[in-house]
Design an enzyme around this catalytic site. Structure first.
Site, PDB file in Angstrom:
ATOM      1  CD  GLU A   7      -3.025  -0.787   2.351  1.00  0.00           C
ATOM      2  OE1 GLU A   7      -2.812   0.073   3.223  1.00  0.00           O
ATOM      3  OE2 GLU A   7      -4.037  -1.523   2.363  1.00  0.00           O
ATOM      4  CD  GLU A  60      -4.351  -5.512   3.547  1.00  0.00           C
ATOM      5  OE1 GLU A  60      -4.821  -4.459   4.012  1.00  0.00           O
ATOM      6  OE2 GLU A  60      -3.132  -5.732   3.477  1.00  0.00           O
TER       7      GLU A  60
HETATM    8  C1  IDC Z   1      -2.949  -3.653  10.539  1.00  0.00           C
HETATM    9  C2  IDC Z   1      -3.210  -4.777  11.524  1.00  0.00           C
HETATM   10  C3  IDC Z   1      -2.887  -4.306  12.922  1.00  0.00           C
HETATM   11  C4  IDC Z   1      -1.450  -3.796  12.952  1.00  0.00           C
HETATM   12  C5  IDC Z   1      -1.233  -2.730  11.897  1.00  0.00           C
HETATM   13  C6  IDC Z   1       0.214  -2.316  11.846  1.00  0.00           C
HETATM   14  O1  IDC Z   1      -4.553  -5.203  11.429  1.00  0.00           O
HETATM   15  O2  IDC Z   1      -3.048  -5.342  13.856  1.00  0.00           O
HETATM   16  O3  IDC Z   1      -1.170  -3.257  14.222  1.00  0.00           O
HETATM   17  O4  IDC Z   1      -1.617  -3.213  10.622  1.00  0.00           O
HETATM   18  O5  IDC Z   1       0.448  -1.251  11.025  1.00  0.00           O
HETATM   19  C7  IDC Z   1      -4.119  -2.129   5.805  1.00  0.00           C
HETATM   20  C8  IDC Z   1      -2.756  -2.685   5.870  1.00  0.00           C
HETATM   21  C9  IDC Z   1      -2.651  -3.705   6.976  1.00  0.00           C
HETATM   22  C10 IDC Z   1      -3.382  -3.245   8.209  1.00  0.00           C
HETATM   23  C11 IDC Z   1      -4.876  -3.206   7.871  1.00  0.00           C
HETATM   24  C12 IDC Z   1      -5.773  -2.801   9.044  1.00  0.00           C
HETATM   25  O6  IDC Z   1      -2.318  -3.212   4.633  1.00  0.00           O
HETATM   26  O7  IDC Z   1      -1.280  -3.888   7.237  1.00  0.00           O
HETATM   27  O8  IDC Z   1      -3.162  -4.167   9.253  1.00  0.00           O
HETATM   28  N1  IDC Z   1      -5.069  -2.294   6.748  1.00  0.00           N
HETATM   29  O9  IDC Z   1      -5.455  -1.526   9.469  1.00  0.00           O
HETATM   30  N2  IDC Z   1      -4.613  -1.321   4.871  1.00  0.00           N
HETATM   31  C13 IDC Z   1      -5.847  -0.942   5.208  1.00  0.00           C
HETATM   32  C14 IDC Z   1      -6.172  -1.566   6.414  1.00  0.00           C
END
Ligand code: IDC
Length: 450
Positions: free
Chosen positions: A182, A269
């Site tokens: 991302e 995702e």
């Molecule tokens: C989130 C995880 C969370 C962690 C965080 C770290 O759910 O537990 O603490 O990352 O940065 C994304 C990202 C993905 C995210 C997820 C939810 O690719 O890494 O995971 N998310 O926030 N993009 C949109 C949402």
């Protein structure tokens, strides 16, 4: 009497159109199985099997970051067997963070050396690839940039990583490569393009035909931007991510724009939660998304296979089971996602790739002025075409171009800008379901509007 007869005829015509429309929408793509489908290739906006030519769709699950202890215990043959056999999951995404919490490029406070962190992460990837393969599943290796924002930040490490990994898995036709999760923080499509043009050839040298997935600007939301300037490689797809409690209609509009332009897309995702990964779920919006993706044969991966105490996690936070989960071990999101996969996985593929071949270039383009800021566009009809896309702009590089769709080879363009030139090009397409396969553009013609 005559009037009501006309009305009946009219209603009949509307009904017939509706039936024809329902018949046309909904691309038939079946759930993929590596043993039957072998290597995948891009087909329209989605995927097809190279073995059977049929359209396939991946309904997958993403790990949480494999760097995390809420994720890596679920990388196993047993866990993936449960997903495949009980929950209709046919693909896994291995998300490897590049920074944060034992990141591949920035170990962020871990006691071990950076190279030890890297060795462990590659070992987990290897376990994941082999576990997926043992279950005839597809597997994405994801270079999970996030806090690092711009993939160019760790470009040299990415090159090294993808060279090594694509060599190692060159014989694995079920491995897909996602080169930047991302991009964010103002990273532009041209920044990403620059990065992709260095990484893709590295992978291609070892694995000439694998599917490569490229992230898009603004946390992989701007597929519409990528669609205006796709990369010059085959078997490349572009990422769209959504979290349905945050991302709704306006983001589906972006998807629609990209689909209309024929961009190959993969949702590597998605979640039912807000974008933070935690908070109230929006199932109604998630259903709208999955319906749209299924209708277009676009694959999707739920975030995440984890028991972390956050609503996007698919396992209950209390569960200690590492495989063999029953429904009571699933979170609310997990129950919903797997029930959807079960009910959606039934569609059988009848759509062969060859049905979509549309190689022809439009010829004989002519423009003619008509009064009132209008022009008439005509061109030679293409045999077998379902329709034509007419692209026009007052800029010769087609900046801010508009598109018009026509089912015939004669179109009137209206409301053009006075005293400006109007540049026009046309391509034919063939439709199958909602997917369009485009031919080559005609040459460009220009006309001055009075
Ligand atoms: C989130 C995880 C969370 C962690 C965080 C770290 O759910 O537990 O603490 O990352 O940065 C994304 C990202 C993905 C995210 C997820 C939810 O690719 O890494 O995971 N998310 O926030 N993009 C949109 C949402």
């Amino acid at each position: 009497m005559e009037k009501s007869f006309k009305r009946i005829l009219c209603q009949l015509a509307v009904a017939l159109c509706a039936v024809a429309f329902i018949g046309l929408t909904g691309i038939k793509a079946h759930a993929a199985d590596y043993a039957n489908d072998g290597a995948l290739k891009v087909s329209g906006v989605g995927l097809a099997s190279t073995k059977t030519g049929q359209k396939v769709i991946l309904r997958g699950v993403s790990t949480h970051g494999i760097n995390w202890d809420v994720a890596y215990p679920y990388i196993s043959t047993e866990a993936y067997a449960t997903l495949k056999n009980n929950y209709n999951v046919d693909a896994i995404r291995l998300a490897m963070y590049t920074t944060e919490y034992f990141g591949y490029c920035d170990k962020a406070g871990a006691g071990e050396s950076q190279s030890e962190v890297q060795r462990v992460l590659k070992e987990r990837i290897d376990t994941g690839v082999k576990a997926a393969t043992a279950n005839n599943m597809y597997v994405i290796i994801d270079w999970h940039i996030l806090n690092d924002q711009n993939p160019n930040k760790y470009k040299s490490q990415a090159k090294k990583f993808f060279d090594e990994i694509s060599k190692k898995y060159a014989g694995y036709d079920n491995v897909l490569y996602e080169i930047c999760n991302e991009p964010n923080g103002g990273t532009s499509w041209s920044d990403i393009t620059k990065y992709a043009k260095e990484i893709i050839p590295v992978i291609r040298a070892n694995s000439p035909n694998s599917i490569i997935i490229v992230g898009t600007p603004t946390w992989s939301q701007d597929v519409d931007v990528a669609a205006d300037n796709p990369l010059p490689y085959d078997n490349v797809m572009y990422t769209l991510h959504f979290y349905s409690a945050t991302h709704k209609d306006s983001y589906r509009d972006k998807l629609k724009k990209a689909i209309d332009k024929g961009l190959p897309i993969m949702v590597t995702e998605y979640g039912l939660s807000p974008a933070s990964g935690d908070g109230n779920l929006d199932k109604a919006e998630a259903k709208k998304w999955l319906d749209m993706l299924d209708a277009n044969g676009i694959s999707y991966f739920a975030w995440s296979l984890s028991n972390k105490s956050e609503t996007s996690a698919l396992l209950k936070s209390g569960t200690s089971k590492k495989s063999g989960w029953s429904t009571s071990d699933l979170s609310e999101a997990g129950k919903w996602v797997f029930a959807q996969y079960k009910s959606r996985s039934g569609s059988t593929g009848s759509q062969t790739d060859s049905d979509l071949t549309m190689p022809v270039k439009v010829k004989g383009l002519k423009l003619k002025k008509i009064k009132g800021k209008k022009i008439k566009v005509t061109f030679d009809a293409v045999e077998g075409a379902s329709g034509y896309q007419i692209r026009y702009s007052d800029n010769k590089n087609f900046k801010k171009a508009k598109n018009v769709t026509s089912f015939t080879n004669k179109v009137t363009l209206k409301k053009l800008k006075k005293k400006k030139s109007c540049y026009v090009k046309v391509r034919a397409y063939k439709t199958s379901g909602n997917v369009r396969k485009y031919g080559k553009y005609s040459g460009v013609k220009v006309i001055k509007i009075k």
